[in-house]
Design a protein around this motif. Structure first.
Motif, PDB file in Angstrom:
ATOM      1  N   ALA A 123     -26.314 -33.458  -8.129  1.00  0.00           N
ATOM      2  CA  ALA A 123     -25.711 -32.722  -9.170  1.00  0.00           C
ATOM      3  C   ALA A 123     -26.277 -31.442 -10.198  1.00  0.00           C
ATOM      4  O   ALA A 123     -25.942 -30.496 -10.931  1.00  0.00           O
ATOM      5  N   GLU A 124     -27.671 -31.804  -9.671  1.00  0.00           N
ATOM      6  CA  GLU A 124     -29.353 -30.811 -10.682  1.00  0.00           C
ATOM      7  C   GLU A 124     -28.877 -30.155 -10.367  1.00  0.00           C
ATOM      8  O   GLU A 124     -29.295 -28.892 -11.014  1.00  0.00           O
ATOM      9  N   ARG A 128     -27.411 -23.675 -12.164  1.00  0.00           N
ATOM     10  CA  ARG A 128     -28.172 -22.446 -11.021  1.00  0.00           C
ATOM     11  C   ARG A 128     -27.804 -22.345 -10.371  1.00  0.00           C
ATOM     12  O   ARG A 128     -27.716 -20.821  -9.999  1.00  0.00           O
ATOM     13  N   VAL A 129     -27.028 -23.040  -8.995  1.00  0.00           N
ATOM     14  CA  VAL A 129     -26.431 -21.994  -7.636  1.00  0.00           C
ATOM     15  C   VAL A 129     -25.217 -21.274  -8.347  1.00  0.00           C
ATOM     16  O   VAL A 129     -24.935 -20.325  -8.317  1.00  0.00           O
ATOM     17  N   ILE A 141     -19.484 -32.926  -8.236  1.00  0.00           N
ATOM     18  CA  ILE A 141     -20.407 -34.245  -8.675  1.00  0.00           C
ATOM     19  C   ILE A 141     -20.459 -34.713  -7.541  1.00  0.00           C
ATOM     20  O   ILE A 141     -19.088 -36.162  -8.105  1.00  0.00           O
ATOM     21  N   GLU A 142     -20.841 -35.168  -6.774  1.00  0.00           N
ATOM     22  CA  GLU A 142     -21.043 -36.641  -5.609  1.00  0.00           C
ATOM     23  C   GLU A 142     -21.116 -37.996  -6.512  1.00  0.00           C
ATOM     24  O   GLU A 142     -22.143 -38.198  -7.309  1.00  0.00           O
ATOM     25  N   LEU A 143     -20.141 -39.165  -6.386  1.00  0.00           N
ATOM     26  CA  LEU A 143     -20.597 -39.990  -7.137  1.00  0.00           C
ATOM     27  C   LEU A 143     -20.597 -41.292  -5.669  1.00  0.00           C
ATOM     28  O   LEU A 143     -19.783 -41.338  -4.771  1.00  0.00           O
ATOM     29  N   ILE A 144     -21.669 -41.399  -5.411  1.00  0.00           N
ATOM     30  CA  ILE A 144     -21.595 -42.787  -4.137  1.00  0.00           C
ATOM     31  C   ILE A 144     -22.452 -44.334  -5.398  1.00  0.00           C
ATOM     32  O   ILE A 144     -22.909 -44.164  -5.966  1.00  0.00           O
ATOM     33  N   GLY A 145     -22.232 -45.359  -4.904  1.00  0.00           N
ATOM     34  CA  GLY A 145     -22.403 -46.415  -5.195  1.00  0.00           C
ATOM     35  C   GLY A 145     -21.209 -48.029  -5.030  1.00  0.00           C
ATOM     36  O   GLY A 145     -20.543 -47.883  -5.240  1.00  0.00           O
ATOM     37  N   GLU A 157     -20.788 -42.161 -16.007  1.00  0.00           N
ATOM     38  CA  GLU A 157     -21.433 -41.757 -17.640  1.00  0.00           C
ATOM     39  C   GLU A 157     -22.416 -40.371 -17.200  1.00  0.00           C
ATOM     40  O   GLU A 157     -21.981 -39.051 -18.298  1.00  0.00           O
ATOM     41  N   GLU A 158     -22.905 -40.503 -16.195  1.00  0.00           N
ATOM     42  CA  GLU A 158     -24.240 -39.347 -15.779  1.00  0.00           C
ATOM     43  C   GLU A 158     -23.275 -37.935 -15.801  1.00  0.00           C
ATOM     44  O   GLU A 158     -23.597 -36.973 -15.946  1.00  0.00           O
ATOM     45  N   ALA A 159     -22.311 -38.512 -14.735  1.00  0.00           N
ATOM     46  CA  ALA A 159     -21.721 -37.195 -14.418  1.00  0.00           C
ATOM     47  C   ALA A 159     -21.381 -36.262 -15.354  1.00  0.00           C
ATOM     48  O   ALA A 159     -20.964 -35.271 -15.610  1.00  0.00           O
ATOM     49  N   ALA A 160     -20.274 -37.419 -15.981  1.00  0.00           N
ATOM     50  CA  ALA A 160     -19.209 -36.969 -17.127  1.00  0.00           C
ATOM     51  C   ALA A 160     -20.564 -36.525 -17.891  1.00  0.00           C
ATOM     52  O   ALA A 160     -20.377 -34.945 -18.317  1.00  0.00           O
ATOM     53  N   ASP A 161     -21.879 -36.759 -18.673  1.00  0.00           N
ATOM     54  CA  ASP A 161     -22.624 -36.228 -19.083  1.00  0.00           C
ATOM     55  C   ASP A 161     -22.644 -33.769 -19.013  1.00  0.00           C
ATOM     56  O   ASP A 161     -22.722 -33.629 -19.844  1.00  0.00           O
TER      57      ASP A 161
END
Ligand SMILES: [Zn+2]
Length: 415
Positions: A123-124, A128-129, A141-145, A157-161
């Motif tokens: 996501a970082e 820029r891209v 944004i890919e979420l894996i867990g 939360e990290e992705a939402a921010d």
């Protein structure tokens, strides 16, 4: 500006001989016959013996894996490929990801894509891209867990921010829980709630391989054993099909894209249709993994919106000494080869209109129509107007010109 071409292929209506498209700023303001638009006396660009059509919409891609083109021969077992790609990526730096993404984006522009739905493993890379490409991007944004080492709440939360911090005139972010087997039900539930609240789009790999189908329907199999060994709570398996799984945890509605949907239970096509979930099919990736035939007709019959994607070059078959590129034209031809009864017009719609619908750009992309974004491509064309769709599908190599958001990404040659 007026663009004039021997054939204008709007997709949402029949091809127009000696047609023209009028553009103001980043929008299309008129589409029709040249003689009807010529009176508007704006600056005219005559594209000559060419077809002018909407830019292609690539509904599913992983641009950041472009550097893995042809790295892995087709695996015997799907999970072997997952292991290979995870290992290959683990050695990559931020710059490696950035370069790979950029190379893929350039290929897409060259081969006529103007809008891409991309999965972002890192996501970082955003924003820029986005700033580095003329493409209209919908970045998921890919979420894996798979374990509780990191809570689903913390992941989302990290992705939402990040999404909250992003703003771009042409690009937007959404969410992509990678797949049901790489996430826990709680993460799917939180994704569904948050996406609904913020009107974000969601893409998720669903029922891609037979092992995944077996894991969810039978609570058994190679994938089941492998993932269980990684410490995932498997109590959500054995309750139904992968499609039923995503619906159970709230991933329903027209903001959801189910990527692949290759292995369906008896009621799954209707379930997808009833819940207005889009399906993104990736023909070359499908061929590479030697999946069972794609249930195209079952999905069409149920009324599911099917769009096309390239997937990544890490899952495109490459012969020795051959180079492979991301190209929606190659995907359309692969689909035509696998389903010879499908008409070229329907295939082109899947690569344009249907993709735009899936990405929330209905009426704005994937067609040449008044009010749509000025996203269009130019190809050399010969032959009769009645065969325009067939000729478009035969196109090979780079497009002659590409206009995205009213700006030339590949300038039209001056006649
Ligand atoms: Zn994918």
């Amino acid at each position: 500006m007026i663009l004039r071409a021997r054939i204008v292929v709007p997709v949402s209506r029949p091809p127009i001989p000696n047609g023209a498209v009028e553009v103001r700023g980043n929008r299309i303001i008129a589409v029709g016959r040249w003689r009807d638009l010529a009176g508007n006396r704006r600056q005219t660009i005559d594209l000559g013996e060419a077809a002018l059509l909407p830019g292609l919409v690539n509904a599913h891609c992983h641009l950041d894996y472009t550097a893995l083109a042809g790295e892995f021969p087709p695996p015997k077992i799907f999970t072997d490929w997952l292991k290979l790609i995870t290992t290959a990526k683990s050695g990559w730096s931020f710059t490696d990801y950035l370069r790979s993404w950029g190379a893929g984006a350039e290929m897409l522009v060259r081969s006529g894509t103007t809008t891409v739905g991309d999965i972002e493993a890192l996501a970082e890379l955003l924003p820029r891209v986005w700033e580095s490409t003329p493409l209209r991007a919908r970045s998921f944004i890919e979420l894996i867990g798979i374990t509780n080492r990191r809570s689903s709440q913390a992941i989302i939360e990290e992705a939402a921010d990040r999404i909250g911090s992003l703003q771009h005139p042409r690009c937007r972010a959404g969410l992509s829980p990678h797949a049901s087997y790489t996430t826990l039900p709680e993460l799917l539930r939180l994704t569904a709630t948050l996406a609904r609240r913020h009107r974000w789009r969601v893409a998720i790999h669903v029922a891609e391989c037979a092992l995944e189908y077996e894991m969810f329907t039978r609570h058994a199999g190679l994938m089941f054993d492998w993932i269980k060994g990684s410490g995932r709570d498997m109590s959500d398996c054995g309750m139904g099909t992968p499609v039923e799984h995503i619906c159970r945890y709230g991933l329903v509605g027209p903001a959801i894209i189910a990527v692949h949907a290759n292995y369906l239970g008896a009621g799954d096509a209707d379930l997808l249709a009833r819940n207005r979930i889009h399906v993104a099919h990736c023909p070359r990736s499908h061929f590479y993994f030697r999946h069972a035939p794609f249930p195209l007709h079952r999905l069409l019959k149920a009324g599911v919106n099917i769009c096309l994607g390239t997937d990544s070059l890490a899952s495109v078959y490459k012969r020795p000494h051959e180079t492979v590129e991301l190209s929606m034209f190659e995907e359309m031809r692969a689909l035509a080869a696998a389903h010879p009864d499908l008409r070229p017009k329907a295939i082109l719609q899947m690569a344009t209109l249907n993709g735009a619908r899936a990405l929330g750009l209905e009426g704005k992309a994937g067609e040449l129509a008044k009010g749509a974004f000025a996203d269009m491509i130019v190809l050399p064309i010969a032959g009769k107007i009645g065969q325009a769709h067939d000729r478009v599908l035969e196109h090979r190599g780079p497009v002659t010109a590409s206009l995205i958001d009213g700006q030339w990404a590949i300038p039209a040659p001056i006649a």
